[in-house]
Each structure stands twice: as C-alpha cells, then as structure tokens.
Write a protein that holds these residues in place. Structure first.
Motif, short mmCIF file in Angstrom:
data_model
loop_
_atom_site.label_atom_id
_atom_site.label_comp_id
_atom_site.label_asym_id
_atom_site.label_seq_id
_atom_site.Cartn_x
_atom_site.Cartn_y
_atom_site.Cartn_z
N ALA A 128 0.80 -1.67 -0.05
CA ALA A 128 -0.29 -0.01 -0.20
C ALA A 128 0.67 1.26 -0.42
CB ALA A 128 -0.67 -0.12 1.19
N PHE A 129 1.83 1.50 1.16
CA PHE A 129 2.74 2.24 1.09
C PHE A 129 3.84 2.33 -0.37
CE2 PHE A 129 6.39 4.96 3.29
CZ PHE A 129 5.86 5.68 3.52
N GLN A 130 3.95 3.14 -1.69
CA GLN A 130 4.47 3.18 -2.20
C GLN A 130 5.61 3.81 -2.13
OE1 GLN A 130 4.24 0.41 -4.95
NE2 GLN A 130 2.19 -0.07 -3.01
N THR A 131 5.08 5.36 -1.17
CA THR A 131 6.82 5.91 -0.98
C THR A 131 7.76 5.12 -0.77
OG1 THR A 131 4.85 7.57 -0.74
CG2 THR A 131 7.72 7.96 -0.35
N ARG A 180 5.49 -14.75 -3.78
CA ARG A 180 5.47 -13.83 -3.05
C ARG A 180 5.76 -12.62 -4.61
NH1 ARG A 180 10.18 -15.24 -0.76
NH2 ARG A 180 11.38 -14.22 -2.14
N SER A 181 6.05 -12.84 -5.94
CA SER A 181 5.56 -11.88 -6.42
C SER A 181 4.24 -12.04 -7.43
CB SER A 181 6.87 -12.43 -7.53
OG SER A 181 7.80 -12.17 -7.42
N VAL A 182 3.25 -13.43 -7.32
CA VAL A 182 1.86 -13.00 -7.42
C VAL A 182 1.33 -12.15 -6.13
CG1 VAL A 182 -0.15 -14.92 -7.24
CG2 VAL A 182 2.77 -15.34 -9.21
N CYS A 183 1.64 -12.56 -4.58
CA CYS A 183 0.96 -11.73 -4.32
C CYS A 183 1.38 -10.47 -3.91
CB CYS A 183 1.31 -12.19 -2.82
SG CYS A 183 0.69 -14.15 -2.26
N THR A 184 2.54 -9.98 -4.25
CA THR A 184 2.82 -8.57 -4.69
C THR A 184 1.50 -7.88 -5.80
OG1 THR A 184 4.89 -8.73 -3.97
CG2 THR A 184 4.62 -7.11 -5.31
N VAL A 185 1.58 -8.36 -7.35
CA VAL A 185 1.19 -7.28 -7.82
C VAL A 185 -0.52 -8.25 -6.99
CG1 VAL A 185 0.13 -8.49 -9.94
CG2 VAL A 185 2.47 -8.46 -10.01
N ALA A 243 5.67 -3.72 -7.08
CA ALA A 243 4.87 -3.50 -6.06
C ALA A 243 3.63 -2.21 -6.39
CB ALA A 243 5.18 -3.82 -4.97
N ILE A 244 5.23 -1.07 -7.15
CA ILE A 244 4.51 0.03 -7.51
C ILE A 244 4.45 -0.10 -9.21
CG2 ILE A 244 6.11 2.20 -8.55
CD1 ILE A 244 8.30 1.71 -6.83
N VAL A 245 4.99 -1.19 -9.93
CA VAL A 245 4.28 -1.36 -11.28
C VAL A 245 2.57 -1.67 -11.20
CG1 VAL A 245 4.49 -2.88 -13.49
CG2 VAL A 245 6.70 -1.57 -11.97
N ALA A 246 1.93 -2.77 -10.10
CA ALA A 246 1.11 -3.06 -10.75
C ALA A 246 0.04 -2.01 -9.66
CB ALA A 246 0.94 -4.39 -8.70
N TYR A 247 0.92 -1.86 -8.95
CA TYR A 247 -0.28 -0.39 -8.06
C TYR A 247 -0.85 0.38 -9.14
CZ TYR A 247 -2.51 3.58 -4.78
OH TYR A 247 -2.80 4.27 -3.99
#
Length: 237
Positions: free
Chosen positions: A42-45, A130-135, A69-73
């Motif tokens: 959630a905290f992309q900063t 982990r990668s799947v969950c991150t997305v 995570a940034i790209v997914a967001y």
C-alpha cells in the motif's frame, strides 16, 4: 452523484469509512512486509525508497519486489476508470465496484497462499508466490484508495500518510489561532484519526502474525466485506 467531468478521485466520504480502510491497509502492509511479499503493498513511497536504495547499491535482485509492487499499483490505478465506467456517477455503485474488486483480488491471493503454503501458521511463501501476491495486493490497494479521498473537504488517503502528516502538523501549529481553531480542530480530528487507524492496523497485523501465520491474509478480506456491506447499507438509508 459525482461530476463526470472530474477525475475518478477525489470521492468524498465519512470519517469512519476512511478509518476502517486505513486500518485494513496498515494491517495488509505489515503482514505483507513481514511475511507474504517482503515489501510494502500500500505504502508506495516506501517502495520507491527501497528501489532507489537497492539500485544505488547495485542490488538489482532486491530492487525487483518493491519495483513490482509499484508497477502493480500503477496498473491497478489505470484500471480503476474502466471498472467504474458505466456507474452513471452513482456513489453506491462506484463503491461497490471498487471494494468488490479489492475483495475479489485479495481473496484470490489468500486462497493461493492457503493452498500453496497452508495456514496456522503455514510455510512462508516462496519467491514466485511472493511475486504473485505482490501484484495482487498492489492492484487491490490501488482499487481501495479512491473509495474515499476526502472527508469534510479535507484530503485523506487510506493507503499513504506522508501528506496527511504534513497537513496534520500544520493543523496542530494553527490551533493557537482563535480564528482558525475550529476548522483546524476538524482537520486534526480527521487526519489524526486516519493516521492512527493505519498505525493501529499495522499493530494488529503484527500481533496476529505469529499466532495465526498465513491466516492473517484472510483478515483484510473479511474486514473489507464487512466495510463494503456497512457502506452500501448506509448509502441506502
């Protein structure tokens, strides 16, 4: 109703809604960072800092998860207008679509973790999961954020706090001014409550992580179902 000439955000909403959503985001960030994804969702900063730090050190592999995570967001945010399109500006319909998508995506993640790693406490997810969950989490938080972006005309966010802390500090500094005290008290109440809710969610996530392990990933799903149900019922009253 919302103005179709305006961007998807900001949407106004009540303080209890943003407090509840901030608690979910804080919880999910804590659990994700500590166990599920090993990065913020959630905290992309924070993720931007992690990417910069790892790239600066030449640790390209370590920079990949927060970058993902940034790209997914960002991708999730780009999908928001498509999901709410056709809602005719009806606030209740928009909230249902946004929260429904958030719940659905997080439920997929929770089920995957339970199947692959088990629960109570279960194994820690491997690199691929982990990668799947991150997305999935990044996309989910992108859909949660625009559910409510202002309370009483005050800009808020359920997923990041730096801007709110800036405004909160200004509100505290303005309280001695009698002419501004009433409004700044409202600002302090709204922003202080939201920031503390995010922190409280993270505290609860940390407290539950050891005793129930991977099952913590189901908590945000259940919480969001309750929040969505209460919000829709409130909109009908």
């Amino acid at each position: 109703m919302t103005d179709d000439t305006e961007p998807v955000t900001p949407f106004p909403g009540p303080l209890p809604l943003v407090v509840a959503l901030a608690s979910v985001a804080g919880f999910l960030d804590a659990v994700s960072l500590a166990r599920i994804t090993h990065t913020f969702v959630a905290f992309q900063t924070g993720n931007l800092v992690l990417v910069g730090l790892d790239v600066g050190r030449g640790n390209w592999t370590d920079a990949a998860p927060p970058a993902l995570a940034i790209v997914a967001y960002l991708a999730g945010s780009a999908l928001v207008p498509t999901v709410v399109r056709g809602a005719a500006g009806v606030r209740r319909v928009i909230v249902v679509r946004l929260l429904g998508t958030t719940i659905g995506v997080l439920l997929v993640e929770a089920v995957l973790v339970a199947i692959v790693c088990g629960v109570f406490p279960g194994d820690v997810p491997g690199r691929v999961l982990r990668s799947v969950c991150t997305v999935l989490s990044g996309v989910a938080m992108a859909f949660q954020t625009p559910v409510v972006r202002s309370v009483d005309g005050i800009a808020v966010s359920s997923t990041f706090s730096t801007g709110m802390l800036t405004r909160l500090g200004q509100a505290f500094g303005a309280l001695p001014d009698a002419a501004r005290r009433r409004r700044e008290s409202v600002v302090a109440h709204v922003l202080g409550g939201t920031v503390l809710a995010f922190l409280g969610g993270a505290v609860i996530g940390g407290a539950l992580l050891e005793p129930i392990g991977n099952a913590t990933i189901f908590v945000p799903v259940v919480a969001l179902v309750v929040i969505a149900t209460a919000t829709v019922r409130g909109a009908r009253d």
